[in-house]
Design an enzyme around this catalytic site. Structure first.
Site, mmCIF file in Angstrom:
data_model
loop_
_atom_site.group_PDB
_atom_site.id
_atom_site.type_symbol
_atom_site.label_atom_id
_atom_site.label_comp_id
_atom_site.label_asym_id
_atom_site.label_seq_id
_atom_site.Cartn_x
_atom_site.Cartn_y
_atom_site.Cartn_z
ATOM 1 C CG LEU A 85 -2.299 -1.439 1.285
ATOM 2 C CD1 LEU A 85 -3.129 -1.067 2.652
ATOM 3 C CD2 LEU A 85 -3.597 -0.419 0.933
ATOM 4 C CD GLU A 120 -10.082 -3.194 6.315
ATOM 5 O OE1 GLU A 120 -11.567 -3.285 5.803
ATOM 6 O OE2 GLU A 120 -9.478 -4.262 5.917
ATOM 7 C CE LYS A 122 0.050 -1.162 6.343
ATOM 8 N NZ LYS A 122 0.280 -1.086 7.532
ATOM 9 C CG ASP A 124 2.892 -2.972 13.441
ATOM 10 O OD1 ASP A 124 2.582 -3.404 11.934
ATOM 11 O OD2 ASP A 124 3.549 -2.158 13.954
ATOM 12 N NE ARG A 143 2.755 -7.783 0.903
ATOM 13 C CZ ARG A 143 3.950 -7.503 0.058
ATOM 14 N NH1 ARG A 143 5.010 -7.034 0.597
ATOM 15 N NH2 ARG A 143 3.747 -6.675 -0.721
ATOM 16 C CE1 TYR A 232 -5.115 -7.932 4.235
ATOM 17 C CE2 TYR A 232 -4.597 -7.434 6.146
ATOM 18 C CZ TYR A 232 -4.376 -7.786 5.113
ATOM 19 O OH TYR A 232 -2.853 -7.868 4.826
ATOM 20 C CE LYS A 297 -8.368 -2.561 2.873
ATOM 21 N NZ LYS A 297 -8.779 -3.907 2.468
ATOM 22 C CE LYS A 321 3.152 2.716 8.781
ATOM 23 N NZ LYS A 321 3.698 2.781 7.597
ATOM 24 C CB CYS A 415 24.431 18.166 45.012
ATOM 25 S SG CYS A 415 23.109 19.226 44.668
ATOM 26 C CB CYS A 418 23.634 22.985 46.592
ATOM 27 S SG CYS A 418 22.796 21.482 47.309
ATOM 28 C CB CYS A 433 21.790 16.313 46.397
ATOM 29 S SG CYS A 433 21.892 18.094 47.612
ATOM 30 C CB CYS A 439 19.517 21.409 47.759
ATOM 31 S SG CYS A 439 20.163 21.025 46.128
HETATM 32 S S1 IVH Z 1 -5.499 -4.179 2.386
HETATM 33 C C1 IVH Z 1 -4.090 -4.431 -1.697
HETATM 34 N N1 IVH Z 1 -6.257 -4.101 5.490
HETATM 35 O O1 IVH Z 1 -0.375 -3.471 5.487
HETATM 36 C C2 IVH Z 1 -4.500 -4.009 -0.018
HETATM 37 N N2 IVH Z 1 -3.440 -4.641 4.361
HETATM 38 O O2 IVH Z 1 1.447 -2.004 3.328
HETATM 39 C C3 IVH Z 1 -3.636 -4.940 0.605
HETATM 40 N N3 IVH Z 1 -2.726 -4.137 6.571
HETATM 41 O O3 IVH Z 1 0.893 -6.064 3.225
HETATM 42 C C4 IVH Z 1 -3.829 -4.823 2.121
HETATM 43 N N4 IVH Z 1 -4.004 -4.662 7.840
HETATM 44 O O4 IVH Z 1 -0.878 -6.760 5.566
HETATM 45 C C5 IVH Z 1 -5.629 -4.473 3.786
HETATM 46 N N5 IVH Z 1 -6.958 -3.539 7.089
HETATM 47 C C6 IVH Z 1 -6.115 -4.455 6.364
HETATM 48 C C7 IVH Z 1 -5.016 -4.319 6.659
HETATM 49 C C8 IVH Z 1 -3.535 -4.411 5.690
HETATM 50 C C9 IVH Z 1 -3.100 -4.846 8.344
HETATM 51 C C10 IVH Z 1 -0.771 -4.529 6.289
HETATM 52 C C11 IVH Z 1 -0.579 -5.342 4.801
HETATM 53 C C12 IVH Z 1 -0.207 -5.341 3.625
HETATM 54 C C13 IVH Z 1 0.590 -4.126 4.807
HETATM 55 C C14 IVH Z 1 0.708 -2.813 3.721
#
Ligand code: IVH
Length: 676
Positions: A85, A120, A122, A124, A143, A232, A297, A321, A415, A418, A433, A439
């Site tokens: 993305l 939605e 993202k 980690d 991936r 997702y 999206k 982000k 100190c 002082c 001290c 002080c």
């Molecule tokens: S959609 C073509 N939805 O973010 C769109 N990605 O930087 C595909 N990720 O490799 C991604 N949460 O591992 C999508 N709710 C979410 C996500 C998500 C985490 C990660 C995903 C992807 C990376 C893209």
């Protein structure tokens, strides 16, 4: 011997019940049978399968414990590549993103003025792809580089939140779903606790822990890790009429038993995206998993098609982000701050760095032990973390970036404020001290403590003003507060006549106080608010306290030899007695009560712990506290399992709820007075 139809049927019923329970638990988040019942069904099924190997089935709910280890990961070619993305970091980036979409659609002959987005969190974690044929999980892959990933089917099968068999009868011939495997924070902390307990190295963050857990050759190891999944999106699909929107795809996936993030929402335009971002950002610290942004999206799948891709990212989606919670920076220097009791706290001066949404240029290093443990030196490159509202911290040193000219951080012998000698006792990890109130650093904070809300409660006298009064030499000893004059006060920067008058009035008002407040205000080490209240209730006035021997002091609940020693040390110092006499002669006073004697003690109160909450109508909190302490009880600030009574006044809030939950005895004000 052929297995009877009756047993076959029993196995079928058990598998269905367990799959349903799994679905309700992991996907709907709405379990309907207790864990113990699940375990019972599970073991019943396991026993039947072991006795009748001809009934084995790879999709059985028992097949989660982890199969045989693999010798290496085989590669899997993704038939539909997994894309990445583009990123947005600012509001403007998001506005531009929508603008680009609208313009591009216009060129393609689609005229709209606002775009509907599916938004939605993202997560980690790690992107994975799951392949279902005729509803059955046949393959799972990482991936990788987006084109080729690794076969992790054996590990993914151990995740309870991944259905081995899709629900429903109308499942596609082939369905590839994509999502994120992650480790919830609770599981992560629990796992790290266990790892360090066994002398191992803790995982740095949930993402690393999830990655490490998925990259195991032995699935029995993965089975022990608290991994979860949210799906997702789609990959390859055969034999399904894909609906019109992303949201409908998610709904279909959910019906098939795939876990979908419930935070998903449809929003209108870039503005809607930004509102959603704010909403989630606010709740981010309380989410049970780590997220690093929001994904938007285009909801309409036909529009997604029209928009297409640019290099390896879709034009129809973007990752907005959050500011990073960890950044690298350099330690420029280390200084030592001196606290009210003289404790020296090392503070690192950093090359200013934007992390977790703020610029951080100083960070506490707590004490010398902490510095040694993390081996932090001046000149080092360090990882600085600021998550939510937590104070920033140095997480670790990047050793590979350490230059030859780094310097160790040394505790100063004198100190920094002082120049008094710094004492470092064997028993304490803190260095102090020895200047005491001579002080300026200690004195400023003592003055501020003296005036603070729980002490003499002088409104308007905060840390800034305390600093100014000391720096301008208007107050050289606490008692000089009471001889301050208007003319000198208004000389101070940012001090108008009105606020100076108010301050003087508040100072004068503070002369009428309580003994408990006064004792607390003196700032005797180890004597906090509740010990001060206990001492006040026990001795009734300052004279008996000043004259009390250590043994007499130890008669007070909560006062042990160490605290008694501190109290004696304080009153044995002639400078402190001089200060008390001066304050008394300037008019500080408090109601004197009869010293507590054993006859005042009340068997129902003695040794019991009370919490006060809500507003009381017949007496003040201080009075209530004094009564409890005089009767041999103790007052604490928060409700726990150790609390014996909660005294609940009007408008009692969360403490009352907690006490109810814990089954703590709750007293109304009248009941309390009866008891006392
Ligand atoms: S959609 C073509 N939805 O973010 C769109 N990605 O930087 C595909 N990720 O490799 C991604 N949460 O591992 C999508 N709710 C979410 C996500 C998500 C985490 C990660 C995903 C992807 C990376 C893209």
């Amino acid at each position: 011997m052929a297995t009877s139809a009756k047993i076959k049927n029993k196995v079928r019923v058990l598998r269905k019940a367990l799959a349903d329970a799994n679905y309700r638990y992991h996907v709907l988040d709405d379990p309907d049978i207790p864990d113990a019942e699940y375990d019972r069904l599970f073991h019943e099924l396991l026993a039947l399968e072991q006795a009748h190997p001809d009934l084995s089935d790879a999709s059985s709910p028992t097949q989660r414990v982890g199969a045989q280890p693999v010798s290496r990961f085989t590669q899997i070619q993704h038939r539909v590549p997994l894309l990445s993305l583009g990123n947005a970091f600012t509001e403007q980036d998001v506005l531009d993103f929508e603008k680009r979409i609208i313009e591009r659609l216009q060129k393609a002959g689609v005229s709209i003025d606002s775009v509907e987005f599916a938004a939605e969190p993202k997560l980690d974690g790690l992107a994975v792809s799951l392949m279902y044929r005729d509803g059955e999980l046949i393959q799972a892959a990482t991936r990788g580089d987006g084109q080729v990933g690794e076969d992790i089917t054996h590990n993914i099968r151990t995740l309870r939140s991944v259905p081995l068999q899709l629900r429903g009868t109308k499942t596609p011939d082939l369905l590839e779903v994509r999502g994120e495997v992650y480790m919830p924070l609770a599981g992560f902390h629990e796992m790290n606790r266990r790892v360090t307990e066994q002398g191992g190295n803790a995982f740095k963050n949930p993402r690393n822990a999830a990655a490490g857990s998925l990259r195991q050759l032995d699935p029995r190891e993965t089975a022990k890790r608290p991994l979860m999944i949210y799906l997702y999106g789609l990959g390859e699909v055969v034999g399904w009429n894909v609906p019109q929107t992303h949201t409908e795809v998610l709904a279909a996936m959910h019906k098939w038993g795939l876990r979908i993030n419930p935070e998903n929402a449809v929003v209108k335009g870039a503005r809607g995206c930004l509102d959603y971002y704010e909403r989630i950002a606010e709740r981010r610290p309380s989410l049970p998993y780590e997220i690093d942004g929001i994904v938007y999206k285009v909801n309409d799948l036909a529009l997604q098609q029209t928009l297409g891709f640019i290099s390896r990212a879709p034009r129809w989606a973007i990752a907005h982000k959050f500011p990073a919670q960890e950044e690298l920076t350099t330690v420029l220097d280390a200084e030592f701050q001196v606290g009210r009791t003289g404790a020296l706290t090392p503070v690192a001066r950093l090359q200013p760095v934007f992390v977790g949404g703020v610029t951080v240029s100083n960070v506490t290093l707590h004490n010398m032990d902490e510095i040694a443990r993390k081996d932090i030196r001046i000149g080092d490159t360090v990882v600085v973390r600021r998550a939510g509202d937590v104070i920033p911290e140095v997480v670790s040193v990047v050793k590979s970036k350490r230059g030859a000219n780094v310097r160790k951080i040394r505790l100063p012998a004198r100190c920094p404020i002082c120049d008094s000698v710094v004492a470092h006792s064997e028993t304490e990890s803190v260095a102090r001290c020895t200047g005491g109130l001579t002080c300026p650093a200690q004195f400023k904070q003592s003055l501020w403590h003296f005036a603070s809300r729980r002490a003499l409660d002088i409104e308007g006298l905060g840390d800034k003003l305390a600093d100014a009064l000391v720096d301008q030499k208007l107050v050289n000893s606490v008692d000089e507060l009471y001889t301050l004059r208007l003319e000198s006060l208004i000389e101070l920067e940012r001090m108008g006549k009105k606020s100076a008058e108010n301050l003087l009035r508040n100072i004068a008002d503070s002369k009428e106080t309580t003994l408990a407040r006064f004792i607390y205000a003196l700032g005797i080490r180890e004597v906090g608010e509740s010990t001060a209240a206990a001492l006040a209730a026990h001795f009734g006035d300052i004279e008996p306290l000043i004259n009390a021997e250590a043994e007499q002091l130890e008669e007070v609940a909560d006062v042990g030899p160490i605290v008694a020693g501190r109290i004696r040390e304080f009153f044995d110092n002639p400078a402190n007695i001089k200060l008390i006499r001066s304050l008394q002669s300037l008019g500080l006073h408090w109601p004197v009560s009869k010293a507590a004697d054993p006859e005042n003690e009340n068997a129902e109160v003695k040794g019991k712990t009370f919490v006060l909450t809500g507003s009381l109508s017949q007496l003040t909190r201080d009075d209530a506290r004094a009564l409890i302490v005089a009767a041999g009880g103790k007052v604490t600030g928060s409700v726990s399992k150790k609390t014996d009574y909660l005294v609940a006044g009007e408008k009692a809030g969360s403490k009352l709820t907690k006490a109810e939950a814990l089954g703590t005895k709750i007293l109304s004000e009248t009941e309390f007075l009866g008891l006392i």
